[in-house]
Scaffold this motif. Structure first.
Motif, PDB file in Angstrom:
ATOM      1  N   ARG C  92       0.812  -1.218   0.000  1.00  8.56           N
ATOM      2  CA  ARG C  92       0.000   0.000   0.000  1.00  8.56           C
ATOM      3  C   ARG C  92       0.850   1.275   0.000  1.00  8.56           C
ATOM      4  O   ARG C  92       0.654   2.168  -0.814  1.00  8.56           O
ATOM      5  CB  ARG C  92      -0.939  -0.011   1.209  1.00  8.56           C
ATOM      6  CG  ARG C  92      -1.987   1.082   1.175  1.00  8.56           C
ATOM      7  CD  ARG C  92      -2.866   1.056   2.404  1.00  8.56           C
ATOM      8  NE  ARG C  92      -3.586  -0.196   2.572  1.00  8.56           N
ATOM      9  CZ  ARG C  92      -4.612  -0.567   1.811  1.00  8.56           C
ATOM     10  NH1 ARG C  92      -5.037   0.228   0.863  1.00  8.56           N
ATOM     11  NH2 ARG C  92      -5.212  -1.712   2.010  1.00  8.56           N
ATOM     12  N   VAL C  93       1.804   1.330   0.916  1.00  6.75           N
ATOM     13  CA  VAL C  93       2.596   2.561   1.043  1.00  6.75           C
ATOM     14  C   VAL C  93       3.382   2.834  -0.239  1.00  6.75           C
ATOM     15  O   VAL C  93       3.382   3.937  -0.771  1.00  6.75           O
ATOM     16  CB  VAL C  93       3.538   2.472   2.255  1.00  6.75           C
ATOM     17  CG1 VAL C  93       4.492   3.653   2.281  1.00  6.75           C
ATOM     18  CG2 VAL C  93       2.722   2.435   3.551  1.00  6.75           C
ATOM     19  N   ASN C  96       0.861   3.791  -3.000  1.00  5.45           N
ATOM     20  CA  ASN C  96       0.233   5.091  -2.794  1.00  5.45           C
ATOM     21  C   ASN C  96       1.181   6.256  -3.049  1.00  5.45           C
ATOM     22  O   ASN C  96       0.739   7.350  -3.392  1.00  5.45           O
ATOM     23  CB  ASN C  96      -0.315   5.203  -1.363  1.00  5.45           C
ATOM     24  CG  ASN C  96      -1.591   4.395  -1.190  1.00  5.45           C
ATOM     25  OD1 ASN C  96      -2.136   3.872  -2.162  1.00  5.45           O
ATOM     26  ND2 ASN C  96      -2.056   4.291   0.037  1.00  5.45           N
ATOM     27  N   SER C  97       2.484   6.014  -2.869  1.00  8.79           N
ATOM     28  CA  SER C  97       3.395   7.139  -3.022  1.00  8.79           C
ATOM     29  C   SER C  97       3.587   7.528  -4.481  1.00  8.79           C
ATOM     30  O   SER C  97       4.116   8.594  -4.766  1.00  8.79           O
ATOM     31  CB  SER C  97       4.734   6.839  -2.347  1.00  8.79           C
ATOM     32  OG  SER C  97       5.281   5.682  -2.913  1.00  8.79           O
ATOM     33  N   ILE C  99       0.851   7.385  -6.724  1.00  7.48           N
ATOM     34  CA  ILE C  99      -0.446   7.675  -7.358  1.00  7.48           C
ATOM     35  C   ILE C  99      -1.078   8.935  -6.786  1.00  7.48           C
ATOM     36  O   ILE C  99      -0.737   9.394  -5.700  1.00  7.48           O
ATOM     37  CB  ILE C  99      -1.443   6.496  -7.216  1.00  7.48           C
ATOM     38  CG1 ILE C  99      -1.869   6.298  -5.761  1.00  7.48           C
ATOM     39  CG2 ILE C  99      -0.868   5.224  -7.814  1.00  7.48           C
ATOM     40  CD1 ILE C  99      -3.018   5.339  -5.592  1.00  7.48           C
ATOM     41  N   TYR C 126       4.328  13.192   1.204  1.00  9.29           N
ATOM     42  CA  TYR C 126       4.983  12.494   0.085  1.00  9.29           C
ATOM     43  C   TYR C 126       6.466  12.840  -0.035  1.00  9.29           C
ATOM     44  O   TYR C 126       7.112  12.442  -0.994  1.00  9.29           O
ATOM     45  CB  TYR C 126       4.272  12.827  -1.234  1.00  9.29           C
ATOM     46  CG  TYR C 126       2.890  12.236  -1.358  1.00  9.29           C
ATOM     47  CD1 TYR C 126       2.673  11.021  -2.004  1.00  9.29           C
ATOM     48  CD2 TYR C 126       1.794  12.892  -0.819  1.00  9.29           C
ATOM     49  CE1 TYR C 126       1.402  10.494  -2.118  1.00  9.29           C
ATOM     50  CE2 TYR C 126       0.513  12.366  -0.916  1.00  9.29           C
ATOM     51  CZ  TYR C 126       0.330  11.161  -1.563  1.00  9.29           C
ATOM     52  OH  TYR C 126      -0.918  10.640  -1.672  1.00  9.29           O
TER      53      TYR C 126
END
Lengths: 263, 268, 347
Positions: C92-93, C96-97, C99, C126
């Protein structure tokens, strides 16, 4: 990693302070109202002690110490973890939880850091005044060690409150209206405003081993005023730790359910 | 009869609202029982070996705690009535309400009675039943006490309503209704005797509480129920309650007229 | 290597029959009752870096379920999603970084604070270098005309203003992929235009991969070169936008409000069969579907106006739903689409 989260929390904190300054009037009224509510509770104890000198061996300031410690723990939870109450209605029901899942940080951290509840600040200050006044009247010489212990106990107490709320709030992943479950369990803390030994034994057991709010007030107070329960005083931080381990497991289970059902 | 029908029709709105929240009922009953339990143990500790304090016996105090809780959750909590009054005046809906063939205050009273009946059934009765099982609750001291209690209770609820109406009108002048409600709840739970019987208050606070009408919401009806106030004394208490109803009614009427004038002159 | 790789992606919902109340809640945990529903049925596609893809379908077709699986909000029942080499719901991490996203009406901005504060927080989350952040901010401010807006608390912004700020928030950390779910819904033409141009611009200049779902065909036409259409959980079309525009999006329906029509009208319409079809007619209104590549709207009007007094007229663009429906029919019949439609004329 931890360092990054601390740095981020400070950023979130700054934003929350900005919001607080936006709503200054609300801040004052909110703080005053909850302060007044708590004061009527202390007033109750005061009137009681106009009629008796001790309550099962506890003096007025013994009891206000218990009361003050609980207020401090409770208000820490109120200030820093208040967003857990609205996980269901404001995040999951409205779909905003998805937004938290799209950030490259822990969604739980994001959820908690998103809000700082100003209403708890008045209670914290009142709790502080009551605790300090009680310690002073009880002629307790704390020293640096004592002060450090009080801080440790209060932080553990706050963590206990937060962990219990986290466990019940996680039910929002399954239940339509989780507020009442959170509230029901939370309300049990009111027992811990007074010394446990005035109640039936069963209540003491529940407050110690099931919903252990007593570790936020009664047992820590016993470290300073020796009424025969000192042996459990030091467990508070361990209880807080164990509860958080459980709460995080429950939370992870909740997230897993959420990402497989998407509701 | 027509009036009664009207009252029911108005009250009916609230039944639906209350019934929607079934889980609220469960939680509410639990939390109120919990309060009763805490107070029970505190009083047991206060009494210790003594059987009587300030003319109230150890068994009477249990009944006092339970009944005062019932009056608190059905009366003093107010179920948003005062907020409703403030809102209706503030957003100008009052001008529509004034067109109805029924007096606004009387209509609000009917609404309040409706809320009372249903909160009594949903929250009051379960609390009484569970408390009875856990601690026992004594019946009225005599038959007469019972009858007088019912009259006193109705007067108490009327006084409570008039206080709510008054607070509602104050709310028209301030913006924070929530703060006002919290303030009112905290003050009233004390001065009405809902937390501690007035008899336990120390000197000067007792004098203040005795002078104000709030004691007639909780303390007066319960002492009649317990038989601690009886005979001529009880009748006198009822008359005092009635006097407060008249005084508060006059105050609220004057206040109401002033507030309405402000709305109609300024157009909200 | 494609940036998004979807293989046999399948999602079946188990819908929990929720019960109300505290007891119901406890019951839910121990004895959940489920109903199954297939939302996405073994779909495959891959998207290259820098592509702009329109992902469309009717409501309930499985669109948002797919997007949720691509972003890792949902875990697939079976099949595989790889985004930049990561499994979104597992990493996930990491995922997500890279998108960014805009999800319809939900805001990712702080309601009580000006957008600039959200941007700054995103910068921190971010780890965007200060210089890069400032550059992006000034570019976006210019392109989306945000200069005044970013200092006003979000709650005071209009829908269009909010969406412009929201779009900037989705791009400010230089994501590799941006998911846009209904970014123009409810906005006026001017704002729509601004947003489309912005997306087009960033997609081209920075080769950000854009996945766009929308109900507005114009969005797709202007921003995307490729379109994927999903219906009933299955991909019914995956290809160039021109192709679909030519065969389907070329129809318009014009709706006339009329008075005093002469009897000759029917005959006239009959002779124009080649251009006008699906005509429905009543004494006071006429509906005509036409092929805009063969005939213009004004020509249609010229055909009808000699025989009727036209009081009013409206032109309808085809909806996504109708395109999908038509596509589906085309698949089933495997017939020439126009012929089939022409044969449907009823008068």
């Amino acid at each position: 990693m931890l360092f990054k989260y601390i740095r981020l929390y400070i950023e979130f904190f700054k934003q929350n302070i900005k919001i607080m300054l936006e709503y200054r009037a609300d801040f004052i009224i909110g703080a005053m109202a909850s302060l007044f509510m708590q004061m009527s509770g202390i007033f109750f104890v005061w009137v009681i002690f106009k009629n008796v000198t001790t309550l099962q061996g506890w003096t007025f300031y013994d009891i206000t110490l218990v009361y003050g410690l609980l207020m401090l723990s409770k208000s820490l939870n109120h200030i820093f973890f208040d967003n857990l109450w609205v996980l269901g209605p404001q995040y999951i029901r409205q779909g905003n939880f998805d937004t938290l899942l799209l950030r490259p940080i822990s969604p739980l951290f994001h959820l908690i850091a998103n809000r700082l509840q100003q209403d708890g600040i008045g209670n914290f200050l009142l709790g502080l005044v009551i605790t300090v006044k009680s310690l002073y009247e009880l002629n307790l010489n704390l020293g640096i060690k004592g002060v450090a212990l009080i801080i440790l106990f209060v932080v553990s107490g706050g963590a206990i409150f937060a962990a219990i709320n986290l466990i019940t709030a996680t039910s929002s992943f399954w239940v339509v209206n989780s507020y009442h479950l959170i509230w029901t369990v939370y309300s049990v803390n009111e027992f811990a405003l007074y010394p446990l030994n005035i109640y039936h034994k069963a209540i003491g057991i529940i407050l110690t081993w099931v919903i252990p709010y007593a570790f936020a007030s009664f047992y820590p107070a016993n470290y300073f005023i020796h009424k025969g329960y000192e042996q459990l005083s030091f467990i508070s931080p361990i209880v807080a730790l164990v509860l958080w381990v459980i709460a995080l497991r429950v939370w992870r289970f909740g997230i897993k359910n959420y990402t497989s059902t998407g509701s | 009869m027509i009036l009664l029908k009207k009252m029911l029709a108005i009250a009916n709105i609230n039944i639906k609202v209350i019934l929607v929240y079934v889980s609220a009922v469960w939680a509410n009953v639990f939390v109120n029982i919990l309060q009763v339990v805490i107070l029970y143990y505190i009083w047991m500790a206060v009494y210790g070996g003594q059987t009587q304090l300030h003319g109230i016996s150890k068994s009477q105090i249990v009944t006092y705690v339970i009944i005062s809780r019932i009056i608190f959750i059905n009366g003093i909590v107010s179920w948003g009535i005062n907020q409703w009054i403030s809102d209706i005046i503030k957003d100008g809906q009052i001008s529509i309400e004034m067109l109805r063939p029924i007096d606004f205050q009387l209509m609000t009273y009917a609404r309040r009675i409706g809320v009372l009946v249903f909160s009594m059934i949903l929250y009051g009765v379960p609390v009484i039943v569970v408390s009875k099982i856990l601690f026992g609750i004594s019946l009225p001291a005599t038959f007469n006490s019972g009858v007088l209690f019912i009259i006193s209770f109705l007067l108490a609820m009327t006084i409570n309503f008039l206080v709510e109406f008054f607070i509602g009108l104050i709310g028209f002048y301030t913006t924070n209704g929530w703060g006002l409600q919290v303030f009112k709840e905290a003050l009233l739970s004390f001065l009405s005797g809902a937390l501690i019987p007035i008899a336990f208050f120390p000197g000067w606070i007792r004098q203040i509480a005795d002078f104000l009408p709030f004691k007639d919401i909780v303390y007066t009806p319960i002492t009649i129920y317990l038989g601690n106030t009886s005979g001529e004394q009880a009748i006198k208490s009822l008359l005092f309650q009635f006097m407060w109803v008249v005084v508060l009614l006059l105050c609220t009427r004057i206040f109401y007229t002033t507030a309405i004038k402000k709305v109609t002159v300024q157009g909200g | 290597m494609a940036i998004i790789e979807v293989n046999d992606l399948y999602k079946e919902y188990k819908i929990n029959q929720k019960k109300e109340g505290v007891l119901g809640a406890i019951g839910n945990i121990f004895y959940p009752r489920y109903i199954s529903k297939v939302a996405v049925n073994k779909i495959n596609f891959s998207i290259e870096e820098g592509e702009a893809v329109g992902y469309i379908g009717a409501n309930g077709a499985g669109k948002s379920t797919t997007i949720k699986m691509l972003t890792g909000i949902l875990t697939p029942t079976s099949g595989r999603v790889l985004v930049n080499g990561n499994i979104p719901y597992k990493h996930r991490v990491k995922n997500n970084s890279i998108i960014g996203a805009v999800f319809g009406q939900r805001t990712q901005m702080w309601w009580d604070l000006p957008p600039i504060e959200t941007y700054k927080l995103i910068q921190k989350i971010y780890d965007v270098p200060k210089k890069q952040f400032d550059e992006n901010l000034s570019t976006f401010t210019e392109l989306l005309d945000l200069k005044e807006l970013i200092k006003i608390p979000v709650r005071q912004l209009s829908l269009g203003q909010k969406m412009r700020c929201e779009i900037a928030a989705a791009f400010i950390h230089d994501p590799k992929i941006v998911y846009l779910d209904e970014p123009t819904i409810g906005l006026d033409i001017m704002v729509k235009d601004k947003i489309r141009n912005f997306i087009k611009n960033i997609n081209k200049k920075r080769s950000v991969t854009v996945i766009l779902t929308t109900h507005d065909l114009q969005d797709i036409e202007e921003v995307c070169k490729r379109v994927i259409i999903i219906d009933n959980g299955q991909v019914v079309y995956d290809g160039k936008i021109e192709e679909i525009k030519n065969s389907l999006g070329k129809y318009r329906t014009v709706h006339f409000q009329v008075k005093n029509c002469s009897n000759n009208l029917d005959n006239v319409l009959d002779t124009q069969k080649e251009y006008l079809f699906e005509v429905s007619k009543s004494p006071y209104d006429i509906q005509v579907k036409f092929d805009r590549q063969k005939i213009t709207a004004s020509e249609v009007m010229n055909i009808i106006s000699p025989y009727c007094d036209i009081m009013d007229l409206t032109i309808q663009e085809p909806s996504i739903e109708s395109i999908v429906r038509d596509l589906y029919r085309k698949q089933v019949d495997n017939n020439d689409f126009i012929k089939e439609n022409a044969g449907n004329c009823k008068y």
